[in-house]
Design a protein around this motif. Structure first.
Motif, PDB file in Angstrom:
ATOM      1  N   PHE A  83       0.843  -1.195   0.000  1.00  8.91           N
ATOM      2  CA  PHE A  83       0.000   0.000   0.000  1.00  8.91           C
ATOM      3  C   PHE A  83       0.883   1.252   0.000  1.00  8.91           C
ATOM      4  O   PHE A  83       0.652   2.206  -0.758  1.00  8.91           O
ATOM      5  N   ALA A  84       1.943   1.239   0.810  1.00  8.04           N
ATOM      6  CA  ALA A  84       2.863   2.378   0.892  1.00  8.04           C
ATOM      7  C   ALA A  84       3.575   2.601  -0.440  1.00  8.04           C
ATOM      8  O   ALA A  84       3.803   3.752  -0.855  1.00  8.04           O
ATOM      9  N   ASN A  85       3.926   1.522  -1.129  1.00  8.77           N
ATOM     10  CA  ASN A  85       4.587   1.653  -2.433  1.00  8.77           C
ATOM     11  C   ASN A  85       3.667   2.313  -3.450  1.00  8.77           C
ATOM     12  O   ASN A  85       4.100   3.149  -4.260  1.00  8.77           O
ATOM     13  N   ILE A  86       2.384   1.926  -3.418  1.00 14.61           N
ATOM     14  CA  ILE A  86       1.409   2.539  -4.326  1.00 14.61           C
ATOM     15  C   ILE A  86       1.273   4.031  -4.022  1.00 14.61           C
ATOM     16  O   ILE A  86       1.250   4.882  -4.928  1.00 14.61           O
ATOM     17  N   LEU A  87       1.210   4.361  -2.735  1.00 14.90           N
ATOM     18  CA  LEU A  87       1.098   5.764  -2.337  1.00 14.90           C
ATOM     19  C   LEU A  87       2.321   6.562  -2.773  1.00 14.90           C
ATOM     20  O   LEU A  87       2.203   7.706  -3.214  1.00 14.90           O
ATOM     21  N   SER A  88       3.503   5.948  -2.621  1.00 15.74           N
ATOM     22  CA  SER A  88       4.741   6.633  -3.004  1.00 15.74           C
ATOM     23  C   SER A  88       4.703   7.036  -4.478  1.00 15.74           C
ATOM     24  O   SER A  88       5.050   8.166  -4.841  1.00 15.74           O
TER      25      SER A  88
END
Length: 274
Positions: free
Chosen positions: A254-259
């Protein structure tokens, strides 16, 4: 009937394993173990877990350190009900899964995969950072089953930015999450999952932890070009005191997508300013 084994790790995470009848499973510190427990006080081959011809599961101690049930050392334990044992100092929960529960477990994993795909599309359609913040918060609460969650952006000085969110606890001047956990996550640029905050001597004395009774917390860095630009933060003040490895992997994805989305927004902003 399949067996679910949950291992409480030193990191504060809960490691989940689903085992099926027909095999004997080795539990221990060895890299060849079927259920790996990486703890110095766990033997390389600590215990064996198996089901007999009547599908009754049992655990046999094969260690020098010992297995303990209700505080007493045991060499053999039938696991007819949900049980919690200690293998050395490590707490292990053993739970039978019926067909419905196993199906639900598999469906949950599939749901998380679909959720990531859906979120990726959803984030690409967010017209503003405000919409992105709100979407991220709802996703964390829904997925982790936690009480409080937020996407918290930080500035170049690693300070929390003002636009923290939509609930009182997230406002800058009344923020009641753990600043200590957030700052540690930012400085180390690593996932921080604390399963029992009150048992951590360095955290239990912190003002936010004591005042707001924070029991468990998860903090995942959101990066852009190797710099932390924010964190995904979630905590519980009541209820369960752990996060599973599966949940942490989901939040990391999820954090990678947000990044990527935040980087794209930054590029769009720079182009529009030309």
């Amino acid at each position: 009937m399949p067996m679910q084994v949950n291992i409480s790790l030193e990191s504060g995470l809960m490691s989940e394993h689903i085992l099926f009848e027909g095999n004997a499973y080795n539990i221990g510190r060895s890299n060849q173990a079927d259920v790996l427990i990486n703890h110095p006080q766990i033997s390389r081959e600590h215990a064996t877990l198996s089901a007999n011809d009547d599908n009754i599961w049992s655990l046999r101690d094969t260690s020098s350190v010992g297995c303990y049930h209700h505080g007493k050392r045991v060499s053999f334990v039938p696991l007819t009900n949900e049980e919690t044992l200690h293998l050395g100092p490590v707490s292990c929960q053993f739970k039978h899964l019926n067909h419905h529960q196993l199906t639900a477990f598999d469906n949950q994993k599939m749901w998380r995969k679909r959720q990531l795909l859906q979120l990726s599309k959803q984030f690409s359609q967010c017209s503003s950072s405000v919409a992105l913040l709100e979407s991220a918060r709802h996703c964390l609460i829904q997925t982790l089953g936690c009480e409080r969650a937020a996407l918290i952006l930080v500035d170049q000085h690693k300070q929390l930015q003002h636009c923290l969110g939509y609930e009182t606890w997230m406002e800058k001047h009344s923020f009641s999450g753990s600043n200590t956990i957030i700052q540690r996550c930012i400085n180390e640029q690593q996932v921080l999952a604390i399963g029992n905050v009150q048992a951590d001597p360095s955290l239990a004395i912190q003002h936010s932890v004591m005042r707001h009774n924070i029991q468990a917390a998860l903090c995942v860095p959101v990066k852009s070009e190797n710099h932390v630009i924010g964190v995904l933060y979630a905590d519980n003040t009541q209820g369960r005191q752990f996060f599973t490895e599966t949940e942490v992997k989901f939040v990391e994805s999820f954090a990678n997508i947000l990044s990527l989305r935040l980087l794209f927004q930054s590029i769009e902003h720079n182009i529009s300013s030309l």
